[in-house]
Design a protein around this motif. Structure first.
Motif, PDB file in Angstrom:
ATOM      1  N   GLU A   1       0.809  -1.215   0.000  1.00 20.04           N
ATOM      2  CA  GLU A   1       0.000   0.000   0.000  1.00 20.04           C
ATOM      3  C   GLU A   1       0.846   1.270   0.000  1.00 20.04           C
ATOM      4  OE1 GLU A   1      -2.461   0.824   3.363  1.00 20.04           O
ATOM      5  OE2 GLU A   1      -3.893   1.948   2.147  1.00 20.04           O
TER       6      GLU A   1
ATOM      7  N   TYR B   1       2.132   1.843  -3.417  1.00 22.67           N
ATOM      8  CA  TYR B   1       1.039   2.124  -4.347  1.00 22.67           C
ATOM      9  C   TYR B   1       0.517   3.550  -4.190  1.00 22.67           C
ATOM     10  CZ  TYR B   1      -3.357   1.490  -6.899  1.00 22.67           C
ATOM     11  OH  TYR B   1      -4.385   1.621  -7.795  1.00 22.67           O
ATOM     12  N   MET B   2       0.409   4.002  -2.934  1.00 25.14           N
ATOM     13  CA  MET B   2      -0.192   5.317  -2.686  1.00 25.14           C
ATOM     14  C   MET B   2       0.856   6.407  -2.473  1.00 25.14           C
ATOM     15  SD  MET B   2      -3.370   4.864  -3.083  1.00 25.14           S
ATOM     16  CE  MET B   2      -4.054   6.428  -2.532  1.00 25.14           C
TER      17      MET B   2
ATOM     18  N   SER C   1      -7.937   4.942 -11.795  1.00 25.66           N
ATOM     19  CA  SER C   1      -7.358   3.777 -11.121  1.00 25.66           C
ATOM     20  C   SER C   1      -7.789   3.832  -9.658  1.00 25.66           C
ATOM     21  CB  SER C   1      -5.829   3.814 -11.222  1.00 25.66           C
ATOM     22  OG  SER C   1      -5.331   4.890 -10.460  1.00 25.66           O
ATOM     23  N   LEU C   2      -7.562   2.745  -8.955  1.00 22.65           N
ATOM     24  CA  LEU C   2      -7.907   2.712  -7.525  1.00 22.65           C
ATOM     25  C   LEU C   2      -7.139   3.821  -6.792  1.00 22.65           C
ATOM     26  CD1 LEU C   2      -9.317   1.037  -5.224  1.00 22.65           C
ATOM     27  CD2 LEU C   2      -7.152  -0.167  -4.986  1.00 22.65           C
ATOM     28  N   ARG C   3      -5.876   3.992  -7.168  1.00 20.31           N
ATOM     29  CA  ARG C   3      -5.027   5.015  -6.547  1.00 20.31           C
ATOM     30  C   ARG C   3      -5.634   6.413  -6.735  1.00 20.31           C
ATOM     31  NH1 ARG C   3      -1.334   4.557  -9.872  1.00 20.31           N
ATOM     32  NH2 ARG C   3       0.145   3.170  -8.860  1.00 20.31           N
TER      33      ARG C   3
ATOM     34  N   CYS D   1      -8.942   6.827  -4.773  1.00 20.55           N
ATOM     35  CA  CYS D   1      -8.743   6.957  -3.320  1.00 20.55           C
ATOM     36  C   CYS D   1      -8.152   8.311  -2.955  1.00 20.55           C
ATOM     37  CB  CYS D   1      -7.870   5.824  -2.788  1.00 20.55           C
ATOM     38  SG  CYS D   1      -8.736   4.255  -2.814  1.00 20.55           S
ATOM     39  N   ARG D   2      -7.301   8.833  -3.832  1.00 19.93           N
ATOM     40  CA  ARG D   2      -6.735  10.160  -3.563  1.00 19.93           C
ATOM     41  C   ARG D   2      -7.838  11.215  -3.606  1.00 19.93           C
ATOM     42  NH1 ARG D   2      -1.170   9.941  -7.033  1.00 19.93           N
ATOM     43  NH2 ARG D   2       0.043   8.791  -5.509  1.00 19.93           N
TER      44      ARG D   2
ATOM     45  N   ALA E   1      -6.541   3.255   0.711  1.00 18.80           N
ATOM     46  CA  ALA E   1      -6.713   2.369  -0.459  1.00 18.80           C
ATOM     47  C   ALA E   1      -6.929   0.912  -0.066  1.00 18.80           C
ATOM     48  CB  ALA E   1      -5.500   2.483  -1.375  1.00 18.80           C
TER      49      ALA E   1
END
Lengths: 213, 122
Positions: A77, A80-81, B17-19, B22-23, B29
């Motif tokens: 994570e 990824y973030m 995208s998921l990223r 979520c941002r 995430a």
């Protein structure tokens, strides 16, 4: 407990892996636009989930893995973030690498029947290191070819001619081609969204270095 | 189709995208991935749902908005809280790992991973 010390990774010729990767790209990324949006392919085409999981890198030094039930690819994570997207290239390759396992190694998953996490633990610990590395090598080769199409790579190498000339590197190309490659790799890797290391590996694996300039 | 699947489909349609999603939502995430997989309950807070709607281009008050709210309320409280079985842990585990240098994880690292998965849920 099953003995996995004789377990073998099925040999797949390099050319075959490349051809599988090319076909996969043509099918799932027909626009050919670069960089290949592998995350989109995973979610939209392969109908898998992207699953960020806390601490897998910190605790187990793992960047990513394909779940055994093929429902998703787990990524660290934090990577990824990451606010500054420092791991973007590495993650792109990690995703493509896990897709490589999904495409090339499904037979392993279906062949091995684990009844408990302990069985899987036993497999990973006892499969010979060389065989394990072969699986990884095959997935890396798939990922590299998928993200770095050969024809585009040839075009990009052609474009660096002026760069080499401006920096008086043409002569050095004949004597110290590795050093020249290190110099140009930051330019070469950009369109593909991969790391310098990956692009250096690709040009060498594809037999494109040193180029005939 | 559950709330998670519904949102994932909409998110993919708008090309997030998921990223990125979520941002924009300011959401963890790892947790949001669980919502999309139907492991965690969807949010019930209207402000949060409005924020989600805005991100996926759903107009408040439209039929799509009603559908989004319906999906969220139908799934609320549906998610059972229980310990993972061996089979579920096994499904969540990898056979191959992407590690630096492509080396096998050590016994200790593998044990830690299993613990992490068990703590994190499916």
């Amino acid at each position: 407990m099953t003995d996995y010390s004789d377990f073998k990774c099925k040999f797949i010729p390099k050319d075959q892996i490349w051809s599988i990767a090319d076909e996969f790209r043509q099918k799932h990324w027909p626009s050919g636009e670069l960089p290949v949006d592998i995350e989109k392919i995973i979610e939209s085409d392969l109908k898998m989930f992207v699953i960020p999981e806390s601490n897998i890198h910190e605790y187990a030094k793992i960047d990513a893995y394909l779940r055994s039930d093929f429902t998703g690819i787990v990524v660290d994570e934090k990577q990824y973030m990451d606010d500054r997207d420092r791991y973007k290239s590495r993650l792109r390759f990690s995703f493509a690498h896990e897709v490589g396992h999904y495409i090339l190694h499904q037979y392993v998953y279906s062949h091995l029947k684990f009844d408990s996490p302990k069985d899987l633990f036993n497999f990973i610990m006892n499969v010979p290191e060389g065989e394990y590395n072969n699986f990884e090598w095959q997935a890396n080769e798939f990922a590299g070819r998928l993200l770095v199409p050969r024809e585009v790579l040839i075009t990009e190498i052609g474009k660096i001619r002026s760069l080499l000339k401006d920096h008086s590197l043409l002569e050095m190309l004949q004597t110290e081609s590795d050093r020249v490659l290190e110099y140009v790799s930051p330019y070469l890797c950009k369109p593909f969204g991969v790391s310098e290391k990956v692009i250096e590996m690709r040009v060498q694996r594809e037999g494109l270095w040193p180029p005939k300039i | 189709m559950g709330f998670g699947e519904y949102i994932k489909e909409k998110r993919n349609k708008v090309g997030l995208s998921l990223r990125e999603f979520c941002r924009l939502l300011d959401e963890d995430a790892s947790n949001w991935s669980k919502v999309e997989r139907g492991i965690l309950s969807p949010p019930q807070d209207e402000e949060k749902l409005k924020k989600i709607a805005k991100i996926i281009n759903v107009k408040i008050g439209s039929d799509q908005w009603k559908s989004l709210v319906d999906h969220a309320s139908i799934d609320a409280g549906k998610i059972p809280d229980y310990l993972m079985s061996d089979k579920e842990v096994l499904d969540a585990l990898p056979v191959f790992f992407r590690t630096i240098g492509s080396v096998k994880p050590t016994q200790e690292e593998l044990a830690k991973l299993i613990e992490t998965i068990k703590k994190g849920g499916k």
